[in-house]
Design a protein around this motif. Structure first.
Motif, mmCIF file in Angstrom:
data_model
loop_
_atom_site.group_PDB
_atom_site.id
_atom_site.type_symbol
_atom_site.label_atom_id
_atom_site.label_comp_id
_atom_site.label_asym_id
_atom_site.label_seq_id
_atom_site.Cartn_x
_atom_site.Cartn_y
_atom_site.Cartn_z
ATOM 1 N N TYR A 82 3.193 -13.720 13.268
ATOM 2 C CA TYR A 82 1.999 -13.748 12.424
ATOM 3 C C TYR A 82 2.333 -13.277 11.012
ATOM 4 O O TYR A 82 1.898 -13.861 10.016
ATOM 5 N N HIS A 83 3.078 -12.188 10.956
ATOM 6 C CA HIS A 83 3.403 -11.603 9.662
ATOM 7 C C HIS A 83 4.193 -12.589 8.811
ATOM 8 O O HIS A 83 3.928 -12.751 7.603
ATOM 9 N N LYS A 84 5.160 -13.251 9.409
ATOM 10 C CA LYS A 84 6.000 -14.201 8.673
ATOM 11 C C LYS A 84 5.166 -15.363 8.135
ATOM 12 O O LYS A 84 5.252 -15.721 6.949
ATOM 13 N N LEU A 175 -4.298 -9.703 7.896
ATOM 14 C CA LEU A 175 -3.451 -9.850 9.081
ATOM 15 C C LEU A 175 -2.088 -9.213 8.838
ATOM 16 O O LEU A 175 -1.567 -8.470 9.686
ATOM 17 N N CYS A 176 -1.512 -9.471 7.664
ATOM 18 C CA CYS A 176 -0.220 -8.872 7.323
ATOM 19 C C CYS A 176 -0.306 -7.349 7.274
ATOM 20 O O CYS A 176 0.586 -6.651 7.753
ATOM 21 N N ARG A 177 -1.368 -6.869 6.675
ATOM 22 C CA ARG A 177 -1.529 -5.417 6.530
ATOM 23 C C ARG A 177 -1.610 -4.740 7.896
ATOM 24 O O ARG A 177 -1.032 -3.679 8.119
ATOM 25 N N PHE A 178 -2.347 -5.362 8.823
ATOM 26 C CA PHE A 178 -2.463 -4.787 10.163
ATOM 27 C C PHE A 178 -1.102 -4.723 10.843
ATOM 28 O O PHE A 178 -0.719 -3.699 11.421
ATOM 29 N N VAL A 179 -0.361 -5.838 10.781
ATOM 30 C CA VAL A 179 0.954 -5.871 11.439
ATOM 31 C C VAL A 179 1.883 -4.831 10.816
ATOM 32 O O VAL A 179 2.616 -4.132 11.516
#
Length: 301
Positions: A82-84, A175-179
């Motif tokens: 997801y992060h990528k 989403l990135c911040r959560f990961v």
């Protein structure tokens, strides 16, 4: 529709990617695109048969899985993936859909001066995105305020959203911040959004509902739609949909602002000078002509 959270997020990231790339001319499909692809500078409509972009729900789901997991390689791989992909979409937004990009400069350079031409120009740079089963079925460029475009008709879905490129990029950023913050995987990079000056502080305005309606009044579109409602005996729900808005979220703001009789209601945008000022500032920074009757609302005490 039975689908795992992972499948939903995967498909929603593809939806965002498709919307971004369609504006850049990187998607060529007669079956997917209707009209000439254009940069979506202003608001566009996303109409779906199922709810989209439930970021808080997704974060809650993965937070619970993380609490129960000690060393779950599958979970780590999901989050890393997801992060990528979300990072790649943030990069795409930053470099090709913000102020210094080629298509944004071209939009500004070709902005007409007259109100009528400018309104038509802005409408052409919007779209309706139709989503079925978490897949885009059509992107109809230049069709934000009408239920028909070049002979193609559609019906509104159960879930209708008014969005911008920035709003979709915000989903990716959250989403990135959560990961990055969950602490169970190591990351090499975590991209940040490049904000246009007009995007700062606007996120919460879009969430509330009044901002989209206010933009319609500022441009004169809401007044034209309301006059047509009165002339043809249409319902407020119909007019709200025709403007590309959600009746449940936006109709009260539309009707009460148009009537402008209740001087205490928070649904009447004209009652709040800060809201009117915010909308006018946004329009001025985005090259959107504000009609006189809306501009005159700044004169109230």
């Amino acid at each position: 529709m039975n689908m795992t959270v992972r499948e939903r997020i995967d498909r929603e990231l593809v939806i965002i990617d498709t919307i971004f790339r369609s504006q850049l001319g990187e998607i060529n499909s007669d079956r997917l695109l209707i009209g000439e692809p254009k940069y979506l500078r202003f608001l566009f409509s996303v109409q779906s048969d199922t709810e989209l972009f439930k970021i808080e729900s997704y974060i809650s789901h993965y937070s619970k899985r993380i609490e129960k997991s000690i060393n779950n390689t599958l979970l780590q791989n999901e989050l890393r993936g997801y992060h990528k992909r979300a990072n790649e979409l943030i990069d795409l937004f930053n470099f090709k859909l913000t102020e210094e990009s080629v298509i944004v400069k071209a939009y500004r350079d070709n902005l007409p001066e007259s109100f009528e031409e400018k309104l038509d120009y802005q409408n052409q740079h919007s779209a309706v995105v139709l989503v079925n089963h978490l897949k885009i079925s059509k992107i109809i460029f230049g069709a934000f305020n009408s239920f028909q475009k070049d002979g193609f008709s559609w019906e509104t879905r159960n879930h209708n959203y008014v969005s911008t490129n920035y709003e979709l990029a915000i989903f990716c950023e959250k989403l990135c911040r959560f990961v990055a913050d969950c602490g169970i995987i190591k990351l090499k990079n975590n991209n940040k959004l490049s904000f246009d000056s007009t995007d700062k502080g606007i996120e919460k305005c879009f969430e509330s509902g009044w901002f989209e309606v206010g933009l319609k009044f500022a441009s004169g579109e809401a007044q034209l739609a309301a006059n047509r409602k009165n002339q043809e005996g249409l319902s407020w729900d119909y007019v709200t949909k025709e403007l590309g808005l959600d009746p449940k979220k936006h109709r009260p703001y539309l009707s009460e602002t148009w009537n402008d009789t209740n001087k205490t209601s928070d649904k009447n945008i004209y009652n709040n000078k800060d809201k009117v000022t915010t909308i006018i500032n946004y329009c001025e920074e985005n090259g959107i002509t504000v009609v006189d009757d809306f501009m005159n609302k700044l004169s109230f005490d």
